[in-house]
Design a protein around this motif. Structure first.
Motif, mmCIF file in Angstrom:
data_model
loop_
_atom_site.group_PDB
_atom_site.id
_atom_site.type_symbol
_atom_site.label_atom_id
_atom_site.label_comp_id
_atom_site.label_asym_id
_atom_site.label_seq_id
_atom_site.Cartn_x
_atom_site.Cartn_y
_atom_site.Cartn_z
ATOM 1 N N LYS A 158 -6.479 21.435 5.351
ATOM 2 C CA LYS A 158 -6.814 22.554 4.476
ATOM 3 C C LYS A 158 -5.885 22.527 3.272
ATOM 4 O O LYS A 158 -4.675 22.326 3.409
ATOM 5 C CB LYS A 158 -6.669 23.882 5.227
ATOM 6 N N GLY A 159 -6.442 22.705 2.077
ATOM 7 C CA GLY A 159 -5.640 22.683 0.866
ATOM 8 C C GLY A 159 -5.033 24.034 0.548
ATOM 9 O O GLY A 159 -5.514 25.076 0.997
ATOM 10 N N GLN A 160 -3.974 24.009 -0.266
ATOM 11 C CA GLN A 160 -3.373 25.262 -0.719
ATOM 12 C C GLN A 160 -2.663 25.040 -2.043
ATOM 13 O O GLN A 160 -2.183 23.952 -2.337
ATOM 14 C CB GLN A 160 -2.396 25.799 0.319
ATOM 15 N N GLY A 161 -2.633 26.101 -2.858
ATOM 16 C CA GLY A 161 -1.965 26.030 -4.146
ATOM 17 C C GLY A 161 -2.868 25.517 -5.247
ATOM 18 O O GLY A 161 -3.897 24.888 -4.985
ATOM 19 N N PRO A 162 -2.491 25.787 -6.498
ATOM 20 C CA PRO A 162 -3.298 25.314 -7.636
ATOM 21 C C PRO A 162 -3.124 23.817 -7.869
ATOM 22 O O PRO A 162 -2.153 23.213 -7.438
ATOM 23 C CB PRO A 162 -2.734 26.124 -8.813
ATOM 24 N N THR A 163 -4.097 23.244 -8.554
ATOM 25 C CA THR A 163 -4.053 21.819 -8.870
ATOM 26 C C THR A 163 -3.150 21.566 -10.072
ATOM 27 O O THR A 163 -3.111 22.349 -11.000
ATOM 28 C CB THR A 163 -5.465 21.306 -9.202
ATOM 29 N N MET A 164 -2.426 20.441 -10.037
ATOM 30 C CA MET A 164 -1.685 20.011 -11.217
ATOM 31 C C MET A 164 -1.804 18.499 -11.306
ATOM 32 O O MET A 164 -1.082 17.759 -10.638
ATOM 33 C CB MET A 164 -0.227 20.429 -11.147
ATOM 34 N N LEU A 165 -2.743 18.063 -12.094
ATOM 35 C CA LEU A 165 -3.004 16.631 -12.228
ATOM 36 C C LEU A 165 -1.764 15.890 -12.708
ATOM 37 O O LEU A 165 -1.534 14.742 -12.344
ATOM 38 C CB LEU A 165 -4.170 16.415 -13.194
ATOM 39 N N GLN A 166 -0.940 16.588 -13.526
ATOM 40 C CA GLN A 166 0.281 15.932 -13.999
ATOM 41 C C GLN A 166 1.182 15.505 -12.846
ATOM 42 O O GLN A 166 1.869 14.486 -12.917
ATOM 43 C CB GLN A 166 1.097 16.864 -14.917
ATOM 44 N N ALA A 167 1.187 16.305 -11.762
ATOM 45 C CA ALA A 167 2.063 15.985 -10.632
ATOM 46 C C ALA A 167 1.709 14.626 -10.048
ATOM 47 O O ALA A 167 2.584 13.808 -9.750
ATOM 48 C CB ALA A 167 1.949 17.070 -9.564
ATOM 49 N N GLY A 168 0.409 14.371 -9.884
ATOM 50 C CA GLY A 168 -0.013 13.089 -9.360
ATOM 51 C C GLY A 168 0.342 11.942 -10.277
ATOM 52 O O GLY A 168 0.821 10.895 -9.838
ATOM 53 N N THR A 194 4.281 19.007 -7.020
ATOM 54 C CA THR A 194 4.635 18.384 -5.759
ATOM 55 C C THR A 194 3.997 17.007 -5.653
ATOM 56 O O THR A 194 2.798 16.859 -5.861
ATOM 57 C CB THR A 194 4.158 19.250 -4.579
ATOM 58 N N PHE A 195 4.798 16.001 -5.345
ATOM 59 C CA PHE A 195 4.313 14.641 -5.111
ATOM 60 C C PHE A 195 4.990 14.179 -3.836
ATOM 61 O O PHE A 195 6.177 13.892 -3.821
ATOM 62 C CB PHE A 195 4.663 13.734 -6.289
ATOM 63 N N ALA A 223 0.832 -1.204 0.000
ATOM 64 C CA ALA A 223 0.000 0.000 0.000
ATOM 65 C C ALA A 223 0.860 1.246 0.000
ATOM 66 O O ALA A 223 2.008 1.234 0.461
ATOM 67 C CB ALA A 223 -0.935 0.005 1.204
ATOM 68 N N GLY A 224 0.295 2.343 -0.534
ATOM 69 C CA GLY A 224 0.983 3.623 -0.539
ATOM 70 C C GLY A 224 -0.009 4.765 -0.465
ATOM 71 O O GLY A 224 -1.126 4.666 -0.974
ATOM 72 N N LEU A 225 0.381 5.856 0.192
ATOM 73 C CA LEU A 225 -0.434 7.064 0.303
ATOM 74 C C LEU A 225 0.441 8.257 -0.044
ATOM 75 O O LEU A 225 1.506 8.447 0.553
ATOM 76 C CB LEU A 225 -0.991 7.195 1.731
ATOM 77 N N TYR A 226 -0.013 9.066 -1.009
ATOM 78 C CA TYR A 226 0.769 10.211 -1.485
ATOM 79 C C TYR A 226 -0.153 11.405 -1.674
ATOM 80 O O TYR A 226 -1.324 11.260 -2.044
ATOM 81 C CB TYR A 226 1.453 9.884 -2.822
ATOM 82 N N GLU A 227 0.379 12.611 -1.426
ATOM 83 C CA GLU A 227 -0.392 13.817 -1.715
ATOM 84 C C GLU A 227 0.271 14.568 -2.866
ATOM 85 O O GLU A 227 1.486 14.461 -3.080
ATOM 86 C CB GLU A 227 -0.513 14.707 -0.482
ATOM 87 N N TYR A 228 -0.542 15.312 -3.607
ATOM 88 C CA TYR A 228 0.002 16.025 -4.755
ATOM 89 C C TYR A 228 -0.720 17.349 -4.942
ATOM 90 O O TYR A 228 -1.884 17.500 -4.605
ATOM 91 C CB TYR A 228 -0.121 15.184 -6.027
ATOM 92 N N THR A 229 0.022 18.331 -5.478
ATOM 93 C CA THR A 229 -0.542 19.626 -5.869
ATOM 94 C C THR A 229 0.480 20.296 -6.776
ATOM 95 O O THR A 229 1.318 19.631 -7.385
ATOM 96 C CB THR A 229 -0.855 20.484 -4.626
ATOM 97 N N ASN A 230 0.459 21.615 -6.891
ATOM 98 C CA ASN A 230 1.376 22.336 -7.775
ATOM 99 C C ASN A 230 2.243 23.290 -6.958
ATOM 100 O O ASN A 230 1.727 24.127 -6.221
ATOM 101 C CB ASN A 230 0.579 23.130 -8.813
ATOM 102 N N ASN A 231 3.553 23.149 -7.095
ATOM 103 C CA ASN A 231 4.458 24.086 -6.421
ATOM 104 C C ASN A 231 5.155 25.000 -7.419
ATOM 105 O O ASN A 231 6.249 25.491 -7.192
ATOM 106 C CB ASN A 231 5.492 23.331 -5.586
ATOM 107 N N GLU A 232 4.498 25.199 -8.582
ATOM 108 C CA GLU A 232 4.977 26.082 -9.648
ATOM 109 C C GLU A 232 6.207 25.542 -10.357
ATOM 110 O O GLU A 232 6.936 26.286 -11.009
ATOM 111 C CB GLU A 232 5.237 27.490 -9.093
ATOM 112 N N THR A 233 6.476 24.251 -10.231
ATOM 113 C CA THR A 233 7.512 23.614 -11.031
ATOM 114 C C THR A 233 6.837 22.757 -12.080
ATOM 115 O O THR A 233 5.640 22.494 -12.017
ATOM 116 C CB THR A 233 8.432 22.735 -10.165
ATOM 117 N N LEU A 234 7.609 22.284 -13.061
ATOM 118 C CA LEU A 234 7.023 21.477 -14.130
ATOM 119 C C LEU A 234 6.455 20.175 -13.603
ATOM 120 O O LEU A 234 5.431 19.681 -14.070
ATOM 121 C CB LEU A 234 8.075 21.198 -15.214
#
Length: 366
Positions: A133-143, A108-109, A94-105
């Motif tokens: 609480k969430g923060q930052g824009p979404t980046m589906l590519q990061a996930g 964040t993963f 099993a694995g648990l990971y969070e992801y969002t966008n930190n303004e890099t290509l």
């Protein structure tokens, strides 16, 4: 893995049961029956070797779940806690990971629970580390980028439960989400369970497109998933009941049991003979507006495995359509499909194959 479970637990988990009856049997279950049933032995059968949860922590998750007084990120975190509390340990990685966008290509993963043998207590502690609480824009590519790296070190079949609103950042360099998801599906034995909080038409269409990368992937609206979390249970394991006995029934209705619906070879069409069973089930659901039904499709072992998975899906969906056409709200019906897995009879005989070409029904109330 075998466990001894009383029937009240079985129906609470929406487990189909075997009873000695004619082909059209449909029987009401009362609360008194639940309290007086003998112990039933079941097999818990893992459907995957690994599961990965990708948790969206972008600012859009601070929005409220439609129709509920809770934010998306709070609701999904609470749901993970609840599901983890009863998930059986069947030897998963099993694995648990969070992801969002930190303004890099790549975005964040973040690893919260790196791929390792599933342990309920340690996984619960990892869930507690997720933000409220969430923060930052979404980046589906990061996930998806991070997921590809995790999958590279795994073997066997993997279920990916991805919480997402379907939005992504348009930047130069990384491939688009649909292309990444297709490559992942081509290179790995993986099923996507996209738990969607998308409200924008474009994002909804993107997630629907991602769910078509293979037959076993699907999109589940977040509100539906919160009301019917059995989707996640069906993704990771199935339950096969091997015995069932009934004592004296009483009056308070809490569910119903029904024999399997059988299908002709290579067909997903419902036979006319099941009209009576459909009518009985529709009447029960109309008289019990809080009740819901799980519809699980199966096939025999003849033919290609991928084709059979699709055929079992079509059988389940046709049963659901028959119920919705009769006036039952589709939100009360959970469809699952397993192809030729978990046969209930010998596939080397015509009689056995007929029994395996089936849809199982499980009906319960909250």
């Amino acid at each position: 893995m075998k466990k001894s479970i009383v029937l009240s637990t079985l129906l609470g988990c929406l487990v189909s049961v075997w009873i000695v009856a004619d082909a059209l049997a449909f029987r009401i279950v009362t609360r008194e029956m639940m309290e007086t049933q003998v112990v039933t032995v079941t097999d818990l059968i893992p459907n995957v070797d690994n599961f990965i949860v990708l948790f969206d922590t972008s600012s859009s998750t601070n929005e409220m779940v439609p129709g509920k007084s809770i934010t998306i990120i709070e609701a999904t975190k609470n749901l993970l806690k609840e599901r983890n509390a009863w998930l059986p340990d069947l030897g998963y990685q099993a694995g648990l990971y969070e992801y969002t966008n930190n303004e890099t290509l790549a975005g964040t993963f973040k690893e919260i629970y790196g791929m390792q043998p599933y342990d309920r207590d340690r996984f619960a502690a990892a869930i507690d580390q997720l933000p409220d609480k969430g923060q930052g824009p979404t980046m589906l590519q990061a996930g998806l980028h991070g997921l590809r790296k995790v999958l590279a070190n795994l073997s066997g079949k993997t279920a990916v439960v991805m919480f997402t609103d379907g939005s992504f950042s348009v930047v130069r360099g990384p491939k688009k989400p649909l292309q990444i998801a297709q490559e992942i599906a081509n290179d790995n034995d993986v099923c996507f369970y996209l738990i969607s909080s998308a409200t924008d038409d474009v994002n909804q269409r993107l997630l629907e497109a991602v769910s078509t990368v293979n037959t076993c992937s699907r999109v589940v609206p977040l509100a539906t998933f919160l009301d019917n979390p059995n989707y996640l249970g069906g993704a990771l394991f199935s339950v096969k009941t091997t015995s069932y006995e009934r004592l004296v029934p009483r009056t308070q209705v809490v569910g119903a049991v029904a024999d399997d619906i059988l299908f002709d070879f290579n067909s997903a069409d419902l036979r006319a003979e099941y009209g009576e069973k459909k009518t009985a089930l529709v009447d029960f659901l109309q008289q019990n507006p809080d009740a819901y039904v799980v519809v699980a499709g199966f096939t025999d072992s003849v033919g290609d495995e991928a084709y059979n998975l699709g055929l079992s899906k079509l059988r389940a969906e046709n049963v659901k359509s028959a119920l919705t056409n009769a006036g039952i709200d589709g939100e009360r019906i959970v469809t699952l499909w397993y192809g030729e897995d978990n046969p209930v009879a010998d596939n080397t005989t015509a009689e056995g194959r007929q029994r395996n070409r089936r849809v199982e029904l499980a009906v319960g109330t909250p």
